[in-house]
Motif scaffolding. Sequence first.
Motif, short mmCIF file in Angstrom:
data_model
loop_
_atom_site.label_atom_id
_atom_site.label_comp_id
_atom_site.label_asym_id
_atom_site.label_seq_id
_atom_site.Cartn_x
_atom_site.Cartn_y
_atom_site.Cartn_z
N CYS A 88 3.77 5.80 -5.41
CA CYS A 88 4.08 5.76 -6.85
C CYS A 88 2.92 6.08 -7.79
O CYS A 88 3.16 6.39 -8.95
N THR A 89 1.67 6.00 -7.34
CA THR A 89 0.59 6.28 -8.29
C THR A 89 -0.05 7.66 -8.06
O THR A 89 -0.94 8.05 -8.78
N ARG A 90 0.40 8.39 -7.03
CA ARG A 90 -0.12 9.74 -6.83
C ARG A 90 0.88 10.74 -7.43
O ARG A 90 2.06 10.43 -7.54
N SER A 91 0.39 11.93 -7.76
CA SER A 91 1.30 12.97 -8.22
C SER A 91 2.12 13.47 -7.04
O SER A 91 1.78 13.18 -5.88
N ALA A 92 3.19 14.20 -7.34
CA ALA A 92 4.04 14.72 -6.27
C ALA A 92 3.23 15.56 -5.28
O ALA A 92 3.39 15.43 -4.06
N LEU A 93 2.34 16.38 -5.80
CA LEU A 93 1.54 17.24 -4.93
C LEU A 93 0.53 16.46 -4.11
O LEU A 93 0.27 16.79 -2.95
N GLU A 94 -0.05 15.43 -4.72
CA GLU A 94 -1.01 14.60 -3.98
C GLU A 94 -0.31 13.88 -2.83
O GLU A 94 -0.84 13.81 -1.71
N LEU A 95 0.88 13.36 -3.11
CA LEU A 95 1.62 12.67 -2.05
C LEU A 95 1.99 13.66 -0.93
O LEU A 95 1.84 13.36 0.25
N LEU A 124 11.77 1.88 0.45
CA LEU A 124 10.52 2.57 0.79
C LEU A 124 10.72 3.97 1.32
O LEU A 124 9.94 4.88 1.03
N LEU A 125 11.77 4.15 2.12
CA LEU A 125 11.94 5.45 2.76
C LEU A 125 12.16 6.58 1.74
O LEU A 125 11.43 7.57 1.77
N PRO A 126 13.12 6.44 0.80
CA PRO A 126 13.23 7.51 -0.21
C PRO A 126 11.98 7.59 -1.10
O PRO A 126 11.62 8.67 -1.57
N LEU A 127 11.32 6.46 -1.29
CA LEU A 127 10.13 6.46 -2.14
C LEU A 127 9.03 7.36 -1.56
O LEU A 127 8.39 8.12 -2.30
N ILE A 139 17.87 5.90 -8.75
CA ILE A 139 17.17 6.19 -10.00
C ILE A 139 15.66 6.08 -9.80
O ILE A 139 14.90 6.99 -10.12
N LEU A 140 15.22 4.96 -9.23
CA LEU A 140 13.77 4.73 -9.10
C LEU A 140 13.11 5.64 -8.08
O LEU A 140 11.92 5.94 -8.17
N THR A 141 13.88 6.10 -7.08
CA THR A 141 13.24 6.89 -6.03
C THR A 141 13.38 8.40 -6.20
O THR A 141 12.69 9.15 -5.51
N THR A 142 14.26 8.84 -7.12
CA THR A 142 14.40 10.29 -7.23
C THR A 142 14.05 10.86 -8.61
O THR A 142 13.68 12.03 -8.72
N ARG A 143 14.18 10.08 -9.67
CA ARG A 143 13.89 10.63 -11.00
C ARG A 143 12.39 10.85 -11.18
O ARG A 143 11.56 10.19 -10.54
N VAL A 167 0.85 -1.20 0.00
CA VAL A 167 0.00 0.00 0.00
C VAL A 167 0.88 1.25 0.00
O VAL A 167 0.58 2.23 -0.68
N LEU A 168 1.99 1.19 0.73
CA LEU A 168 2.90 2.34 0.75
C LEU A 168 3.47 2.59 -0.65
O LEU A 168 3.56 3.73 -1.10
#
Lengths: 316, 316
Positions: free
Chosen positions: B111-118, B149-152, B192-196, B105-106
Amino acid sequence: MASLKVPANVPLPEEDAEQLQKAFKGWGTNEGMIISILAHRNATQRSFIRAVYAANYDKDLLKELDKELSGDFERAVMLWTFTPPERDAYLAKESTKMFTKDNWVLVEIACTRSALELLSAKQTYQARYKTSLEEDVAYHTSGDIRKLLLPLVSTFRYDGNEVNMTLARSEAKILHKKIEEKAYADDDLIRILTTRSKAQIGATLNHFNNSFGTSITKFLKEDSGNEYVQLLKAVIKCFTYPEKYFEKVLRQAINKLGTDEWGLTRVVTTRAEVDMERIKEEYLRRNSVPLDRAIAKDTHGDYEDILLALLGHGHA
Amino acid sequence: MASLKVPANVPLPEEDAEQLQKAFKGWGTNEGMIISILAHRNATQRSFIRAVYAANYDKDLLKELDKELSGDFERAVMLWTFTPPERDAYLAKESTKMFTKDNWVLVEIACTRSALELLSAKQTYQARYKTSLEEDVAYHTSGDIRKLLLPLVSTFRYDGNEVNMTLARSEAKILHKKIEEKAYADDDLIRILTTRSKAQIGATLNHFNNSFGTSITKFLKEDSGNEYVQLLKAVIKCFTYPEKYFEKVLRQAINKLGTDEWGLTRVVTTRAEVDMERIKEEYLRRNSVPLDRAIAKDTHGDYEDILLALLGHGHA
């Protein structure tokens, strides 16, 4: 969803016909006018314009376009102006001719149109070329490829959504067995793909995926060297993910050294009124570049303009 | 596309609040009335109703619902009535608690919300629980899973569409090298996966596919046994094909012996206003059964009714 943009207030067919007639007249042709009219009318509206043009000016609009235009732009305008069954008949005819032979286009037409659309293309084919699509396909193909393509273009498939889960289970087993044996041209395998309804094939392939842990196309991937197996994969792709099938045709057409204008024109003209919005979405997702930008980079002039207009650009 | 159906003429929030207040009154609760109002109002309309309810009846609508309803139906109504950031904060909080821990769920929220939604979910989380999502995730996870998960959940990703193709090429190579070495928790891979940006990750994964002939998820498939690799695959799926990710969550929730109501309720309430139409399409394609029919078979009563209403059923 279609990408075609039709104006809220469409001029009368008489007005459109008159503007087109003016576009042909005098010194040079007004290509911009042709695009601004034809690329913003749907199939019914385009056939009204052709009928009115014939009645008012005693000339065949398609012949006028053929006379006035040339090259890739001409091919795009002609294919687009056809009704969908005429266009499919024309593309299928090209695909069975010696120098323009293209088994993939036949798969595309046989598998991404509804049963009635395919039938209607075949009727137009007969009226126009005085032969059946079946006899031409049979004559111009051989071996396993004929064994697959002939029933594919022949069957008038059931188009309903009902699904028989017991059948799906048993036919998924057959497919799996045949593919494990690498019997890709097996009678039963071909029977299933060429006669079952699309919904039923979908259910069978889903069962395949659930029971054997991978989709059938992944099983086929290892043997993707020969044309027959590639056609088989195209059949399955056209049934299950048509938008991805078309995305790939566009990707390959655009990435090809020198661009494959035939492929590009074919996909844009056949899908602009059907599902081009979805194909654009897949294209962006798979290439990280919007389709219109990729096309603008690879084409130019009137040809570029009509493709972009059909993708939804410009005033409508 | 959203599946939520809002009537053309929405009653005033005052009227909706009054009807809801009546639905709670007297002997028994009128669940049908609750569904017919709340399941046909969008997020803004629902928050107006809550505000008016508080003003006119001096009560918190959510607390009233909590008092009157129970079980899966209550959970569905509560999650739905929340604003999206409240709902995400609530789901995230559950996911970091000992007995309802759920790393998937985390991933889904990150990953499926926009930056602002998150960001907005994280602000609500802080206001509500007086801790940060980051500290809770860090505290409740460990090892490679925490490393991912933490950087995500921390990064405020760039949300633009621009793509750097040179970067995509070089980072695709890095990913390929690390995955070939089975260094799935490598620093660079996680960076790459957590910051790009999502667009940039898409471009990188497309380059990966073009250069190495297969998608990155197929490389990961062989090692799908451990939770970390599965989470990594979920991250990639959420970025590239969210509608397929959610289809799979629904499929697993429905096919599970006894049905996973939490998963079902979560996906329906979080996606009904976003992309549920696309998820329904994928569900039908992958299961040969429409989602609403599958849900109707597995659920019943008011719970069934609210899920189907959110999928677009019933008068709006």
